[in-house]
Design a protein around this motif. Structure first.
Motif, PDB file in Angstrom:
ATOM      1  N   ILE A   4       0.835  -1.208   0.000  1.00 30.68           N
ATOM      2  CA  ILE A   4       0.000   0.000   0.000  1.00 30.68           C
ATOM      3  C   ILE A   4       0.869   1.258   0.000  1.00 30.68           C
ATOM      4  N   PHE A   5       2.085   1.169   0.531  1.00 31.60           N
ATOM      5  CA  PHE A   5       2.937   2.359   0.555  1.00 31.60           C
ATOM      6  C   PHE A   5       3.406   2.744  -0.852  1.00 31.60           C
ATOM      7  N   ILE A  13      -3.484   6.104  -3.881  1.00 33.92           N
ATOM      8  CA  ILE A  13      -4.396   6.237  -2.748  1.00 33.92           C
ATOM      9  C   ILE A  13      -3.942   7.457  -1.947  1.00 33.92           C
ATOM     10  N   PHE A  27       4.330  10.737   5.711  1.00 35.31           N
ATOM     11  CA  PHE A  27       2.882  10.986   5.789  1.00 35.31           C
ATOM     12  C   PHE A  27       2.378  10.533   7.157  1.00 35.31           C
ATOM     13  N   ASP A  29       0.408   8.623   9.997  1.00 35.70           N
ATOM     14  CA  ASP A  29      -0.102   7.270  10.145  1.00 35.70           C
ATOM     15  C   ASP A  29      -1.628   7.300  10.213  1.00 35.70           C
ATOM     16  N   ILE A  30      -2.261   6.351   9.551  1.00 35.77           N
ATOM     17  CA  ILE A  30      -3.724   6.317   9.480  1.00 35.77           C
ATOM     18  C   ILE A  30      -4.347   5.931  10.825  1.00 35.77           C
ATOM     19  N   ALA A  31      -3.588   5.315  11.701  1.00 35.42           N
ATOM     20  CA  ALA A  31      -4.087   4.897  13.025  1.00 35.42           C
ATOM     21  C   ALA A  31      -3.094   5.369  14.084  1.00 35.42           C
ATOM     22  N   HIS A  37       2.231  11.048  14.909  1.00 37.82           N
ATOM     23  CA  HIS A  37       2.635   9.717  14.451  1.00 37.82           C
ATOM     24  C   HIS A  37       2.734   9.783  12.933  1.00 37.82           C
ATOM     25  N   LEU A  39       4.947   8.427   9.395  1.00 38.75           N
ATOM     26  CA  LEU A  39       5.784   7.385   8.799  1.00 38.75           C
ATOM     27  C   LEU A  39       6.682   8.026   7.758  1.00 38.75           C
ATOM     28  N   GLY A  92       6.655  -7.040  14.819  1.00 39.45           N
ATOM     29  CA  GLY A  92       5.315  -6.479  14.626  1.00 39.45           C
ATOM     30  C   GLY A  92       5.139  -5.740  13.312  1.00 39.45           C
ATOM     31  N   GLU A  94       3.813  -4.863   9.837  1.00 36.00           N
ATOM     32  CA  GLU A  94       2.572  -5.158   9.113  1.00 36.00           C
ATOM     33  C   GLU A  94       2.668  -4.811   7.637  1.00 36.00           C
ATOM     34  N   VAL A  95       3.431  -3.785   7.329  1.00 33.28           N
ATOM     35  CA  VAL A  95       3.569  -3.354   5.935  1.00 33.28           C
ATOM     36  C   VAL A  95       5.020  -3.597   5.520  1.00 33.28           C
ATOM     37  N   HIS A  99       9.888   1.253   6.790  1.00 31.93           N
ATOM     38  CA  HIS A  99       9.433   2.578   7.186  1.00 31.93           C
ATOM     39  C   HIS A  99       9.895   2.879   8.604  1.00 31.93           C
ATOM     40  N   HIS A 101       8.796   4.940  11.953  1.00 31.65           N
ATOM     41  CA  HIS A 101       7.744   5.664  12.669  1.00 31.65           C
ATOM     42  C   HIS A 101       8.397   6.791  13.456  1.00 31.65           C
TER      43      HIS A 101
END
Ligand code: AMP
Length: 115
Positions: A4-5, A13, A27, A29-31, A37, A39, A92, A94-95, A99, A101
C-alpha cells in the motif's frame, strides 16, 4: 511485492503527506498511536530491515535527517520523541515496505510493552 505504501508514493491512494524529496516520503499514520505519528518511507521498495544494502545508506541516512526536520516542524524536538523500525513477525511489522515511525507529543512510557 508492492505494498500500500507504493500506492501512496504513486498517489494512487490518498495520504496526509507532510514531506517529500527525491529519496523519501513522509505521511501521517492512518491509526495514530500518539498525538504525532508520522511514517517516513524510502521511495525505493526495501521490504524489511533485513534487506538493506550498503547502496541504500544514503536513503537510510535521509530517514534520520527528515525525522529530525519533522520533529522540529511538529514541535516535538525539544520534549523528545521515538523512532521505530519494525522488522518481520516478532517486530510487529505489518507493511513490508521499510518505514520509520516518528512518535511524539506525549510521554511515550517504557520502550517495550511488558510480556
Ligand atoms: P508496521 O507495523 O511497522 O508495519 O506499521 C505499519 C503502519 O502503517 C501502521 O502504524 C499502520 O497504521 C500504518 N498504515 C497502514 N496503512 C496506512 C495508510 N494507508 N496510510 C497511513 N498509514 C497506514
Amino acid at each position: 511485492m508492492s505494498t500500500i505504501f507504493s500506492k501512496i508514493i504513486a498517489r494512487e491512494i490518498p495520504a496526509d503527506i507532510v514531506y517529500e524529496d527525491e529519496l523519501v516520503l513522509a505521511f501521517r499514520d492512518i491509526a495514530p498511536q500518539a498525538p504525532v505519528h508520522i511514517l517516513i518511507i524510502p521511495k525505493k521498495e526495501i521490504p524489511t530491515a533485513n534487506d538493506v544494502k550498503a547502496a541504500d545508506e544514503a536513503v537510510l541516512g535521509r530517514l534520520f535527517t527528515v525525522a529530525a526536520r519533522i520533529a522540529r516542524d511538529e514541535g516535538i524536538a525539544q520534549n523528545g520523541y521515538r523512532l521505530i523500525v519494525n522488522c518481520n513477525e516478532d517486530g510487529g511489522q505489518e507493511v513490508f515496505h521499510l518505514h520509520m515511525h516518528i512518535l511524539g507529543g506525549r510521554s511515550l512510557g517504557p520502550m517495550l510493552a511488558k510480556k
